[in-house]
Design a protein around this motif. Structure first.
Motif, PDB file in Angstrom:
ATOM      1  N   ALA A 172       0.830  -1.203   0.000  1.00 41.87           N
ATOM      2  CA  ALA A 172       0.000   0.000   0.000  1.00 41.87           C
ATOM      3  C   ALA A 172       0.868   1.258   0.000  1.00 41.87           C
ATOM      4  O   ALA A 172       0.578   2.232  -0.713  1.00 41.87           O
ATOM      5  N   GLU A 173       1.932   1.252   0.803  1.00 41.75           N
ATOM      6  CA  GLU A 173       2.819   2.410   0.839  1.00 41.75           C
ATOM      7  C   GLU A 173       3.497   2.633  -0.505  1.00 41.75           C
ATOM      8  O   GLU A 173       3.636   3.775  -0.962  1.00 41.75           O
ATOM      9  N   ARG A 174       3.910   1.527  -1.170  1.00 39.42           N
ATOM     10  CA  ARG A 174       4.531   1.672  -2.493  1.00 39.42           C
ATOM     11  C   ARG A 174       3.527   2.221  -3.503  1.00 39.42           C
ATOM     12  O   ARG A 174       3.877   3.051  -4.352  1.00 39.42           O
ATOM     13  N   TRP A 175       2.279   1.785  -3.403  1.00 37.58           N
ATOM     14  CA  TRP A 175       1.256   2.275  -4.316  1.00 37.58           C
ATOM     15  C   TRP A 175       1.000   3.767  -4.084  1.00 37.58           C
ATOM     16  O   TRP A 175       0.861   4.534  -5.048  1.00 37.58           O
ATOM     17  N   LEU A 176       0.963   4.174  -2.821  1.00 35.05           N
ATOM     18  CA  LEU A 176       0.749   5.589  -2.505  1.00 35.05           C
ATOM     19  C   LEU A 176       1.874   6.460  -3.049  1.00 35.05           C
ATOM     20  O   LEU A 176       1.647   7.610  -3.442  1.00 35.05           O
ATOM     21  N   GLU A 177       3.082   5.945  -3.063  1.00 37.00           N
ATOM     22  CA  GLU A 177       4.223   6.722  -3.560  1.00 37.00           C
ATOM     23  C   GLU A 177       4.080   7.065  -5.035  1.00 37.00           C
ATOM     24  O   GLU A 177       4.730   7.999  -5.523  1.00 37.00           O
ATOM     25  N   ARG A 178       3.231   6.347  -5.753  1.00 36.74           N
ATOM     26  CA  ARG A 178       3.045   6.609  -7.182  1.00 36.74           C
ATOM     27  C   ARG A 178       1.882   7.569  -7.448  1.00 36.74           C
ATOM     28  O   ARG A 178       1.608   7.901  -8.603  1.00 36.74           O
ATOM     29  N   GLN A 179       1.206   8.010  -6.398  1.00 35.91           N
ATOM     30  CA  GLN A 179       0.046   8.885  -6.570  1.00 35.91           C
ATOM     31  C   GLN A 179       0.463  10.352  -6.662  1.00 35.91           C
ATOM     32  O   GLN A 179       1.573  10.735  -6.300  1.00 35.91           O
ATOM     33  N   ASP A 180      -0.457  11.169  -7.144  1.00 36.54           N
ATOM     34  CA  ASP A 180      -0.231  12.606  -7.299  1.00 36.54           C
ATOM     35  C   ASP A 180       0.159  13.216  -5.955  1.00 36.54           C
ATOM     36  O   ASP A 180      -0.586  13.110  -4.983  1.00 36.54           O
ATOM     37  N   PRO A 181       1.332  13.866  -5.863  1.00 39.43           N
ATOM     38  CA  PRO A 181       1.753  14.443  -4.581  1.00 39.43           C
ATOM     39  C   PRO A 181       0.887  15.601  -4.111  1.00 39.43           C
ATOM     40  O   PRO A 181       0.978  16.005  -2.950  1.00 39.43           O
ATOM     41  N   GLY A 182       0.026  16.116  -4.974  1.00 38.41           N
ATOM     42  CA  GLY A 182      -0.817  17.240  -4.578  1.00 38.41           C
ATOM     43  C   GLY A 182      -2.118  16.839  -3.925  1.00 38.41           C
ATOM     44  O   GLY A 182      -2.864  17.706  -3.459  1.00 38.41           O
ATOM     45  N   LEU A 183      -2.409  15.533  -3.850  1.00 43.59           N
ATOM     46  CA  LEU A 183      -3.682  15.095  -3.278  1.00 43.59           C
ATOM     47  C   LEU A 183      -3.682  15.225  -1.763  1.00 43.59           C
ATOM     48  O   LEU A 183      -2.667  14.993  -1.112  1.00 43.59           O
ATOM     49  N   ASP A 184      -4.867  15.561  -1.207  1.00 46.02           N
ATOM     50  CA  ASP A 184      -4.984  15.650   0.244  1.00 46.02           C
ATOM     51  C   ASP A 184      -5.364  14.282   0.812  1.00 46.02           C
ATOM     52  O   ASP A 184      -5.530  13.300   0.075  1.00 46.02           O
ATOM     53  N   VAL A 185      -5.492  14.224   2.144  1.00 49.37           N
ATOM     54  CA  VAL A 185      -5.730  12.939   2.807  1.00 49.37           C
ATOM     55  C   VAL A 185      -7.053  12.290   2.384  1.00 49.37           C
ATOM     56  O   VAL A 185      -7.079  11.092   2.055  1.00 49.37           O
ATOM     57  N   PRO A 186      -8.196  13.007   2.381  1.00 46.63           N
ATOM     58  CA  PRO A 186      -9.444  12.347   1.968  1.00 46.63           C
ATOM     59  C   PRO A 186      -9.379  11.790   0.545  1.00 46.63           C
ATOM     60  O   PRO A 186      -9.881  10.693   0.280  1.00 46.63           O
ATOM     61  N   ALA A 187      -8.745  12.530  -0.372  1.00 47.35           N
ATOM     62  CA  ALA A 187      -8.641  12.047  -1.752  1.00 47.35           C
ATOM     63  C   ALA A 187      -7.770  10.797  -1.832  1.00 47.35           C
ATOM     64  O   ALA A 187      -8.078   9.853  -2.569  1.00 47.35           O
ATOM     65  N   LEU A 188      -6.690  10.771  -1.069  1.00 46.57           N
ATOM     66  CA  LEU A 188      -5.832   9.590  -1.050  1.00 46.57           C
ATOM     67  C   LEU A 188      -6.547   8.393  -0.443  1.00 46.57           C
ATOM     68  O   LEU A 188      -6.404   7.259  -0.910  1.00 46.57           O
ATOM     69  N   GLU A 189      -7.330   8.641   0.604  1.00 45.03           N
ATOM     70  CA  GLU A 189      -8.069   7.538   1.225  1.00 45.03           C
ATOM     71  C   GLU A 189      -9.095   6.967   0.256  1.00 45.03           C
ATOM     72  O   GLU A 189      -9.273   5.746   0.157  1.00 45.03           O
ATOM     73  N   ARG A 190      -9.784   7.847  -0.496  1.00 48.72           N
ATOM     74  CA  ARG A 190     -10.744   7.362  -1.489  1.00 48.72           C
ATOM     75  C   ARG A 190     -10.050   6.552  -2.565  1.00 48.72           C
ATOM     76  O   ARG A 190     -10.557   5.508  -3.014  1.00 48.72           O
ATOM     77  N   ALA A 191      -8.859   7.025  -2.987  1.00 45.68           N
ATOM     78  CA  ALA A 191      -8.108   6.287  -4.004  1.00 45.68           C
ATOM     79  C   ALA A 191      -7.697   4.907  -3.492  1.00 45.68           C
ATOM     80  O   ALA A 191      -7.751   3.927  -4.249  1.00 45.68           O
ATOM     81  N   LEU A 192      -7.313   4.824  -2.232  1.00 47.79           N
ATOM     82  CA  LEU A 192      -6.969   3.524  -1.637  1.00 47.79           C
ATOM     83  C   LEU A 192      -8.181   2.595  -1.646  1.00 47.79           C
ATOM     84  O   LEU A 192      -8.068   1.398  -1.970  1.00 47.79           O
ATOM     85  N   ALA A 193      -9.335   3.136  -1.291  1.00 45.41           N
ATOM     86  CA  ALA A 193     -10.553   2.317  -1.244  1.00 45.41           C
ATOM     87  C   ALA A 193     -10.915   1.800  -2.638  1.00 45.41           C
ATOM     88  O   ALA A 193     -11.294   0.632  -2.802  1.00 45.41           O
ATOM     89  N   GLU A 194     -10.768   2.664  -3.640  1.00 45.43           N
ATOM     90  CA  GLU A 194     -11.048   2.229  -5.018  1.00 45.43           C
ATOM     91  C   GLU A 194     -10.033   1.172  -5.457  1.00 45.43           C
ATOM     92  O   GLU A 194     -10.411   0.175  -6.107  1.00 45.43           O
ATOM     93  N   HIS A 195      -8.773   1.376  -5.122  1.00 50.72           N
ATOM     94  CA  HIS A 195      -7.734   0.413  -5.485  1.00 50.72           C
ATOM     95  C   HIS A 195      -7.964  -0.946  -4.808  1.00 50.72           C
ATOM     96  O   HIS A 195      -7.743  -2.002  -5.411  1.00 50.72           O
ATOM     97  N   ALA A 196      -8.470  -0.910  -3.584  1.00 52.41           N
ATOM     98  CA  ALA A 196      -8.739  -2.148  -2.844  1.00 52.41           C
ATOM     99  C   ALA A 196     -10.076  -2.766  -3.236  1.00 52.41           C
ATOM    100  O   ALA A 196     -10.344  -3.925  -2.867  1.00 52.41           O
ATOM    101  N   GLY A 197     -10.925  -2.005  -3.947  1.00 52.35           N
ATOM    102  CA  GLY A 197     -12.228  -2.515  -4.334  1.00 52.35           C
ATOM    103  C   GLY A 197     -13.204  -2.624  -3.200  1.00 52.35           C
ATOM    104  O   GLY A 197     -14.075  -3.505  -3.198  1.00 52.35           O
ATOM    105  N   VAL A 198     -13.106  -1.684  -2.237  1.00 52.97           N
ATOM    106  CA  VAL A 198     -14.001  -1.742  -1.074  1.00 52.97           C
ATOM    107  C   VAL A 198     -14.963  -0.568  -1.043  1.00 52.97           C
ATOM    108  O   VAL A 198     -15.602  -0.310  -0.023  1.00 52.97           O
ATOM    109  N   VAL A 199     -15.090   0.156  -2.159  1.00 52.43           N
ATOM    110  CA  VAL A 199     -16.021   1.289  -2.191  1.00 52.43           C
ATOM    111  C   VAL A 199     -17.414   0.798  -2.631  1.00 52.43           C
ATOM    112  O   VAL A 199     -17.542  -0.238  -3.262  1.00 52.43           O
TER     113      VAL A 199
END
Length: 315
Positions: A288-315
Protein backbone atom coordinates in the motif's frame (compact mmCIF):
# COMPACT_ATOMS: atom_id res chain seq x y z
CA UNK A 1 -17.01 25.21 1.06
CA UNK A 2 -15.47 26.82 -2.00
CA UNK A 3 -16.18 30.24 -0.46
CA UNK A 4 -14.46 29.24 2.80
CA UNK A 5 -11.47 27.93 0.88
CA UNK A 6 -11.27 31.02 -1.30
CA UNK A 7 -11.27 33.26 1.74
CA UNK A 8 -8.52 31.15 3.34
CA UNK A 9 -6.45 31.39 0.17
CA UNK A 10 -6.96 35.17 0.21
CA UNK A 11 -5.64 35.33 3.78
CA UNK A 12 -8.99 36.15 5.39
CA UNK A 13 -8.31 35.20 9.01
CA UNK A 14 -11.89 35.86 10.11
CA UNK A 15 -13.08 32.55 8.63
CA UNK A 16 -11.04 30.51 11.15
CA UNK A 17 -13.97 29.86 13.54
CA UNK A 18 -16.16 28.61 10.69
CA UNK A 19 -13.36 26.33 9.48
CA UNK A 20 -12.90 24.82 12.96
CA UNK A 21 -16.64 24.35 13.41
CA UNK A 22 -16.74 22.41 10.16
CA UNK A 23 -13.73 20.13 10.64
CA UNK A 24 -14.85 19.26 14.17
CA UNK A 25 -18.28 18.19 12.93
CA UNK A 26 -18.29 14.37 13.15
CA UNK A 27 -21.73 13.97 11.54
CA UNK A 28 -21.59 11.74 8.43
CA UNK A 29 -23.27 14.46 6.36
CA UNK A 30 -20.40 16.87 7.10
CA UNK A 31 -17.64 14.57 5.87
CA UNK A 32 -18.21 15.44 2.20
CA UNK A 33 -18.04 19.15 3.02
CA UNK A 34 -14.80 18.67 4.97
CA UNK A 35 -13.30 16.73 2.07
CA UNK A 36 -14.33 19.49 -0.35
CA UNK A 37 -12.73 22.18 1.84
CA UNK A 38 -9.48 20.23 2.18
CA UNK A 39 -9.37 19.59 -1.56
CA UNK A 40 -9.73 23.32 -2.20
CA UNK A 41 -6.70 24.11 0.01
CA UNK A 42 -4.66 21.05 -1.01
CA UNK A 43 -1.22 21.45 -2.63
CA UNK A 44 -2.85 20.64 -5.97
CA UNK A 45 -5.27 23.57 -5.56
CA UNK A 46 -2.69 25.95 -4.08
CA UNK A 47 0.04 25.12 -6.58
CA UNK A 48 2.29 23.96 -3.74
CA UNK A 49 2.30 23.48 0.01
CA UNK A 50 0.43 25.95 2.21
CA UNK A 51 2.79 28.72 3.30
CA UNK A 52 1.98 28.63 7.01
CA UNK A 53 4.53 27.11 9.40
CA UNK A 54 2.89 24.33 11.46
CA UNK A 55 4.62 24.11 14.85
CA UNK A 56 3.93 21.34 17.35
CA UNK A 57 4.45 22.06 21.05
CA UNK A 58 4.40 19.01 23.32
CA UNK A 59 5.72 17.77 26.64
CA UNK A 60 4.57 16.52 30.04
CA UNK A 61 1.81 18.22 32.05
CA UNK A 62 3.04 21.13 34.12
CA UNK A 63 6.13 21.74 31.99
CA UNK A 64 4.89 25.23 31.16
CA UNK A 65 3.66 24.77 27.59
CA UNK A 66 0.77 27.24 27.83
CA UNK A 67 2.86 29.87 29.63
CA UNK A 68 5.57 29.47 27.00
CA UNK A 69 2.99 29.81 24.23
CA UNK A 70 1.91 33.18 25.60
CA UNK A 71 5.45 34.43 25.04
CA UNK A 72 5.81 32.75 21.64
CA UNK A 73 2.56 34.24 20.36
CA UNK A 74 3.69 37.70 21.49
CA UNK A 75 7.05 37.12 19.81
CA UNK A 76 5.53 36.08 16.49
CA UNK A 77 3.15 39.02 16.54
CA UNK A 78 6.08 41.37 17.25
CA UNK A 79 7.59 40.00 14.03
CA UNK A 80 4.40 40.81 12.15
CA UNK A 81 3.16 37.21 11.80
CA UNK A 82 -0.42 36.00 12.21
CA UNK A 83 -0.84 33.06 14.61
CA UNK A 84 -3.45 30.33 15.08
CA UNK A 85 -3.18 28.10 18.17
CA UNK A 86 -4.97 24.75 18.40
CA UNK A 87 -4.83 23.74 22.07
CA UNK A 88 -5.71 20.05 22.27
CA UNK A 89 -7.15 19.22 25.70
CA UNK A 90 -8.33 16.05 27.46
CA UNK A 91 -11.99 15.28 26.82
CA UNK A 92 -14.79 15.52 29.32
CA UNK A 93 -16.29 12.05 29.83
CA UNK A 94 -19.69 13.67 30.24
CA UNK A 95 -19.88 16.15 27.37
CA UNK A 96 -17.05 15.02 25.10
CA UNK A 97 -15.78 18.62 24.98
CA UNK A 98 -12.39 20.03 25.94
CA UNK A 99 -11.96 19.48 29.68
CA UNK A 100 -9.31 21.98 30.76
CA UNK A 101 -9.53 24.67 28.10
CA UNK A 102 -5.77 25.26 27.77
CA UNK A 103 -6.45 28.37 25.69
CA UNK A 104 -7.61 30.07 28.92
CA UNK A 105 -4.00 29.94 30.16
CA UNK A 106 -2.54 31.54 27.03
CA UNK A 107 -2.28 35.29 27.46
CA UNK A 108 -2.96 37.38 24.35
CA UNK A 109 -4.80 40.48 23.21
CA UNK A 110 -8.37 39.39 22.36
CA UNK A 111 -8.74 42.48 20.18
CA UNK A 112 -5.87 41.35 17.94
CA UNK A 113 -7.59 39.83 14.89
CA UNK A 114 -4.33 38.25 13.74
CA UNK A 115 -4.48 35.79 16.67
CA UNK A 116 -6.88 32.85 16.76
CA UNK A 117 -6.92 30.38 19.67
CA UNK A 118 -9.21 27.38 19.94
CA UNK A 119 -9.41 24.39 22.31
CA UNK A 120 -10.02 20.99 20.73
CA UNK A 121 -11.08 17.87 22.64
CA UNK A 122 -8.73 14.93 22.18
CA UNK A 123 -11.49 12.34 22.39
CA UNK A 124 -10.13 8.82 22.91
CA UNK A 125 -6.93 9.46 20.99
CA UNK A 126 -3.71 8.58 22.88
CA UNK A 127 -1.35 10.28 20.44
CA UNK A 128 -1.94 13.71 21.93
CA UNK A 129 -4.06 15.06 19.07
CA UNK A 130 -7.75 15.54 18.42
CA UNK A 131 -9.21 13.68 15.42
CA UNK A 132 -9.80 16.96 13.56
CA UNK A 133 -6.42 18.53 14.41
CA UNK A 134 -4.70 17.49 11.21
CA UNK A 135 -7.50 18.86 9.01
CA UNK A 136 -7.69 22.10 11.01
CA UNK A 137 -3.94 22.71 10.87
CA UNK A 138 -3.82 21.98 7.15
CA UNK A 139 -6.68 24.36 6.37
CA UNK A 140 -5.50 27.22 8.62
CA UNK A 141 -1.95 27.02 7.24
CA UNK A 142 -3.37 28.39 3.98
CA UNK A 143 -4.16 31.70 5.72
CA UNK A 144 -2.08 32.05 8.91
CA UNK A 145 1.69 32.56 8.98
CA UNK A 146 2.06 30.23 11.98
CA UNK A 147 -0.24 27.42 13.13
CA UNK A 148 0.61 26.01 16.57
CA UNK A 149 -0.61 22.63 17.82
CA UNK A 150 -0.32 22.32 21.61
CA UNK A 151 -0.86 18.68 22.56
CA UNK A 152 -2.66 17.20 25.54
CA UNK A 153 0.41 16.67 27.69
CA UNK A 154 0.08 13.00 28.54
CA UNK A 155 3.80 12.34 28.20
CA UNK A 156 5.21 9.27 26.50
CA UNK A 157 2.51 8.61 23.90
CA UNK A 158 2.55 12.04 22.26
CA UNK A 159 4.50 11.16 19.13
CA UNK A 160 1.62 11.70 16.67
CA UNK A 161 2.30 15.44 16.49
CA UNK A 162 5.53 14.72 14.56
CA UNK A 163 3.38 13.48 11.67
CA UNK A 164 1.42 16.73 11.49
CA UNK A 165 3.83 19.56 12.36
CA UNK A 166 6.68 20.93 10.26
CA UNK A 167 8.65 21.61 13.44
CA UNK A 168 8.18 19.95 16.83
CA UNK A 169 9.26 21.66 20.06
CA UNK A 170 9.35 19.41 23.13
CA UNK A 171 9.14 21.30 26.42
CA UNK A 172 11.07 20.02 29.45
CA UNK A 173 10.85 21.27 33.02
CA UNK A 174 14.18 21.15 34.86
CA UNK A 175 14.45 19.15 38.05
CA UNK A 176 11.37 17.04 37.28
CA UNK A 177 13.00 13.82 36.11
CA UNK A 178 11.59 14.34 32.60
CA UNK A 179 14.96 13.73 30.94
CA UNK A 180 15.22 10.18 32.32
CA UNK A 181 11.61 9.47 31.38
CA UNK A 182 12.20 10.71 27.83
CA UNK A 183 15.19 8.40 27.45
CA UNK A 184 12.85 5.46 28.09
CA UNK A 185 10.18 6.58 25.65
CA UNK A 186 9.62 7.41 22.02
CA UNK A 187 9.20 11.10 22.68
CA UNK A 188 12.96 11.76 22.40
CA UNK A 189 12.76 10.65 18.78
CA UNK A 190 10.45 13.46 17.70
CA UNK A 191 11.86 16.86 18.81
CA UNK A 192 13.33 19.25 16.29
CA UNK A 193 13.88 21.73 19.12
CA UNK A 194 14.11 20.95 22.85
CA UNK A 195 12.98 23.71 25.18
CA UNK A 196 14.13 23.85 28.80
CA UNK A 197 11.72 26.08 30.70
CA UNK A 198 12.38 28.02 33.91
CA UNK A 199 15.93 28.95 32.96
CA UNK A 200 15.81 31.39 35.87
CA UNK A 201 16.35 28.39 38.19
CA UNK A 202 20.05 28.56 37.39
CA UNK A 203 22.06 25.39 38.02
CA UNK A 204 19.02 23.11 37.86
CA UNK A 205 18.22 24.37 34.36
CA UNK A 206 21.88 24.13 33.34
CA UNK A 207 21.95 20.48 34.46
CA UNK A 208 18.80 19.75 32.46
CA UNK A 209 20.37 21.22 29.32
CA UNK A 210 23.50 19.15 29.86
CA UNK A 211 21.48 15.96 30.33
CA UNK A 212 19.46 16.64 27.20
CA UNK A 213 22.59 17.22 25.12
CA UNK A 214 23.94 13.90 26.40
CA UNK A 215 20.67 12.16 25.54
CA UNK A 216 20.69 13.60 22.04
CA UNK A 217 24.28 12.48 21.47
CA UNK A 218 23.36 8.95 22.55
CA UNK A 219 20.55 8.94 19.98
CA UNK A 220 22.72 10.47 17.26
CA UNK A 221 20.42 13.51 17.02
CA UNK A 222 23.15 16.12 16.89
CA UNK A 223 21.12 18.59 14.82
CA UNK A 224 18.43 19.06 17.48
CA UNK A 225 18.75 22.46 19.16
CA UNK A 226 18.37 22.84 22.93
CA UNK A 227 17.15 26.26 24.02
CA UNK A 228 16.66 27.43 27.62
CA UNK A 229 13.90 29.97 28.24
CA UNK A 230 12.17 31.72 31.10
CA UNK A 231 8.68 33.18 30.84
CA UNK A 232 9.10 35.34 33.96
CA UNK A 233 9.29 39.07 33.36
CA UNK A 234 11.48 39.97 31.64
CA UNK A 235 11.30 36.84 29.45
CA UNK A 236 14.59 35.17 28.52
CA UNK A 237 15.50 33.16 25.44
CA UNK A 238 12.22 33.65 23.54
CA UNK A 239 13.87 35.25 20.50
CA UNK A 240 16.49 32.47 20.44
CA UNK A 241 13.71 29.90 20.49
CA UNK A 242 11.82 31.64 17.67
CA UNK A 243 15.03 31.76 15.64
CA UNK A 244 15.67 28.05 16.28
CA UNK A 245 12.13 27.17 15.13
CA UNK A 246 12.59 29.26 11.97
CA UNK A 247 16.03 27.77 11.32
CA UNK A 248 14.66 24.25 11.49
CA UNK A 249 12.02 24.98 8.89
CA UNK A 250 14.52 26.75 6.63
CA UNK A 251 16.76 23.67 6.74
CA UNK A 252 13.92 21.17 6.19
CA UNK A 253 12.29 19.74 3.10
CA UNK A 254 8.81 20.73 4.24
CA UNK A 255 7.12 19.49 1.06
CA UNK A 256 8.60 15.99 1.45
CA UNK A 257 7.73 15.87 5.15
CA UNK A 258 4.12 16.89 4.53
CA UNK A 259 3.74 14.54 1.57
CA UNK A 260 4.88 11.54 3.62
CA UNK A 261 2.58 12.57 6.48
CA UNK A 262 -0.45 12.84 4.16
CA UNK A 263 0.17 9.39 2.72
CA UNK A 264 0.68 7.81 6.14
CA UNK A 265 -2.48 9.42 7.48
CA UNK A 266 -4.50 8.31 4.46
CA UNK A 267 -3.34 4.73 5.00
CA UNK A 268 -4.07 4.96 8.74
CA UNK A 269 -7.58 6.32 8.08
CA UNK A 270 -8.22 3.61 5.47
CA UNK A 271 -7.09 0.89 7.87
CA UNK A 272 -9.22 2.31 10.70
CA UNK A 273 -12.29 2.14 8.46
CA UNK A 274 -11.71 -1.12 6.59
CA UNK A 275 -9.52 -3.04 9.03
CA UNK A 276 -7.22 -5.95 8.28
CA UNK A 277 -9.47 -7.15 5.44
CA UNK A 278 -9.03 -3.88 3.58
CA UNK A 279 -5.28 -3.91 4.15
CA UNK A 280 -5.06 -7.45 2.75
CA UNK A 281 -6.94 -6.28 -0.34
CA UNK A 282 -4.13 -3.77 -0.90
CA UNK A 283 -1.51 -6.51 -0.65
CA UNK A 284 -0.37 -5.53 2.81
CA UNK A 285 1.03 -2.34 4.33
CA UNK A 286 4.27 -2.19 2.36
CA UNK A 287 2.48 -2.74 -0.94
CA UNK A 288 0.00 0.00 0.00
CA UNK A 289 2.82 2.41 0.84
CA UNK A 290 4.53 1.67 -2.49
CA UNK A 291 1.26 2.27 -4.32
CA UNK A 292 0.75 5.59 -2.51
CA UNK A 293 4.22 6.72 -3.56
CA UNK A 294 3.05 6.61 -7.18
CA UNK A 295 0.05 8.88 -6.57
CA UNK A 296 -0.23 12.61 -7.30
CA UNK A 297 1.75 14.44 -4.58
CA UNK A 298 -0.82 17.24 -4.58
CA UNK A 299 -3.68 15.09 -3.28
CA UNK A 300 -4.98 15.65 0.24
CA UNK A 301 -5.73 12.94 2.81
CA UNK A 302 -9.44 12.35 1.97
CA UNK A 303 -8.64 12.05 -1.75
CA UNK A 304 -5.83 9.59 -1.05
CA UNK A 305 -8.07 7.54 1.22
CA UNK A 306 -10.74 7.36 -1.49
CA UNK A 307 -8.11 6.29 -4.00
CA UNK A 308 -6.97 3.52 -1.64
CA UNK A 309 -10.55 2.32 -1.24
CA UNK A 310 -11.05 2.23 -5.02
CA UNK A 311 -7.73 0.41 -5.49
CA UNK A 312 -8.74 -2.15 -2.84
CA UNK A 313 -12.23 -2.52 -4.33
CA UNK A 314 -14.00 -1.74 -1.07
CA UNK A 315 -16.02 1.29 -2.19
Amino acid sequence: MSDLAARLRDGDLSVAPAVLNLVENRAPAAQAEIAELLADVSPAALGGEAAGHVVGVTGPPGAGKSTLLSQLVAGWRARGLSVAVLAVDPSSKRSGGALLGDRARIEYDPADRAIFIRSMAAGDRLGGLAPATRAAAHALAAAFDVVVIETVGVGQSETEVAEVADTVAVVVQPGSGDVLQFLKSGIMEIPDVLVVTKADLGQVATSARRDLHAALRSLGARDTRVVAVSSLAPPQGIDRLLDAIDAHRDASDVAARRLRARRLHALADFTAEHGARGLRALGGRRAAERWLERQDPGLDVPALERALAEHAGVV
